[in-house]
Design an enzyme around this catalytic site. Sequence first.
Site, PDB file in Angstrom:
ATOM      1  N   SER A  43       0.806  -1.225   0.000  1.00 62.53           N
ATOM      2  CA  SER A  43       0.000   0.000   0.000  1.00 62.53           C
ATOM      3  C   SER A  43       0.842   1.279   0.000  1.00 62.53           C
ATOM      4  O   SER A  43       0.343   2.333  -0.399  1.00 62.53           O
ATOM      5  CB  SER A  43      -0.924   0.013   1.217  1.00 62.53           C
ATOM      6  N   ASP A 334      -3.126   8.159   8.058  1.00 61.98           N
ATOM      7  CA  ASP A 334      -4.106   7.279   8.725  1.00 61.98           C
ATOM      8  C   ASP A 334      -3.392   6.536   9.842  1.00 61.98           C
ATOM      9  O   ASP A 334      -2.444   7.062  10.426  1.00 61.98           O
ATOM     10  CB  ASP A 334      -4.788   6.357   7.697  1.00 61.98           C
ATOM     11  N   HIS A 337      -0.067   4.872   7.280  1.00 59.56           N
ATOM     12  CA  HIS A 337       0.627   5.430   6.111  1.00 59.56           C
ATOM     13  C   HIS A 337       1.021   6.888   6.299  1.00 59.56           C
ATOM     14  O   HIS A 337       0.228   7.687   6.799  1.00 59.56           O
ATOM     15  CB  HIS A 337      -0.268   5.293   4.877  1.00 59.56           C
TER      16      HIS A 337
END
Length: 370
Positions: A43, A334, A337
């Site tokens: 991600s 978040d 990240h």
Amino acid sequence: MAQIEPQTFHALLFISLFACLPSLCSCHDNGTKIQGMFVFGSSLVDNGNNNQLRDAIAKADYLPYGIDFPGGATGRFTNGKNVIDLLGQHLQLPAYIPPFTHPSTRGANIVHGVNYASGGSGILDDTGAVLGNVICLNKQVENFEHVTLPELEQQLDNKAQQILQNYLFVVSSGGNDYSFNYFLALPTANLTLQAFTSHLTTTLSHQLKRLYKLGARKFVLMSINPNGCSPSAKARNPRRSGCIQYVNRANHLFNHKLRTLVDAILPQMPASNLVFVNAYKVIRDIIKNPASNGFVDASNGCCEVPSIDEGGNGILCKKGGSICANRSNHVFFDGLHPTEAVNAVIARKAYTSIRKTEVYPMNVKQLSQI
Ligand SMILES: *[C@@H]1O[C@H](CO)[C@@H](O)[C@H](O)[C@H]1NC(C)=O
Ligand SMILES: *[C@@H]1O[C@H](CO)[C@@H](O)[C@H](O)[C@H]1NC(C)=O
Ligand SMILES: *[C@@H]1O[C@H](CO)[C@@H](O)[C@H](O)[C@H]1NC(C)=O
């Protein structure tokens, strides 16, 4: 048709020459030969691949993700650009690298590279299985080999071995192998951290050699971030203060072995070059001294992150949830990240740093000029 005055003609000639220069000359920015990037990983570098995956839990295709990205949410797991977008800007690539799973990533759209990264995925095939659906690293490499490469050879009318030396192969994976594999299995697993980590770097070395055999010559290996400092790790260990050391120790051990791999693998991959980018150190330095880097909050995520009790997973932003006033002074967007502001520091250091503790054995700019 009206006669063109000589002056006008010269001006037109000048303009058209000027406009053609970048395409005539394959090198720019003082000799970089880099045409594009092929991106593999998790991600941290996924730019929309998981959007197309049914049943994937790790998705960022909704606001507030992309709140600072032109056009809004794209699937990037941050408020704005990720480290690949920013590295591409340093390399003066003409466009964002398209995500593999998007239907328009075909034909002329692939000539500056393709991004195969998938949120929640890891180096191992079974990492992220708890997240519904992810594209593991082996599958990402397979997609490059079987789908992109034949089409790229056709587009550029040349053989892979000639083409690929002008592309960077960026790999950013491994964090999820701990978060969504090793630590989940820990209560029942019989593998030591050392043995598991060696298994990861050995598996990764096979994947790198596979890319090498296909013609890849320039590699950028991103370290794992200090995930023990992330808001989600801290929330899972509420009785400890500061960064969660057992998580950071695992991430650090992987990074140490990855850096060692850069030298160890060279004899098996003649005429190739690898760069290790120590994002761990860059982020750790920011967290130790946020103010000197222009950051104010190094511990809380910027968006609202529902916990498991609240129906979330402690990592992803709440859909349409609230966000902090100033994304540029937060380290985390978040529960896991980093913000674009942190990604910008990592990309800048990756491209220009002269410290061997940050980039080893050279920076990406030097790699691009080889
Ligand atoms: C261009 O490359 C040369 C040789 O590597 C270097 O000395 C010079 O500083 C570079 N110039 C810029 C603008 O990066
Ligand atoms: C423990 O080790 C044995 C033998 O190496 C292996 O077959 C088994 O799958 C392992 N168990 C777990 C939970 O990893
Ligand atoms: C947001 O934070 C950045 C970095 O600390 C700072 O330069 C900027 O002035 C802040 N913006 C506002 C509106 O406070």
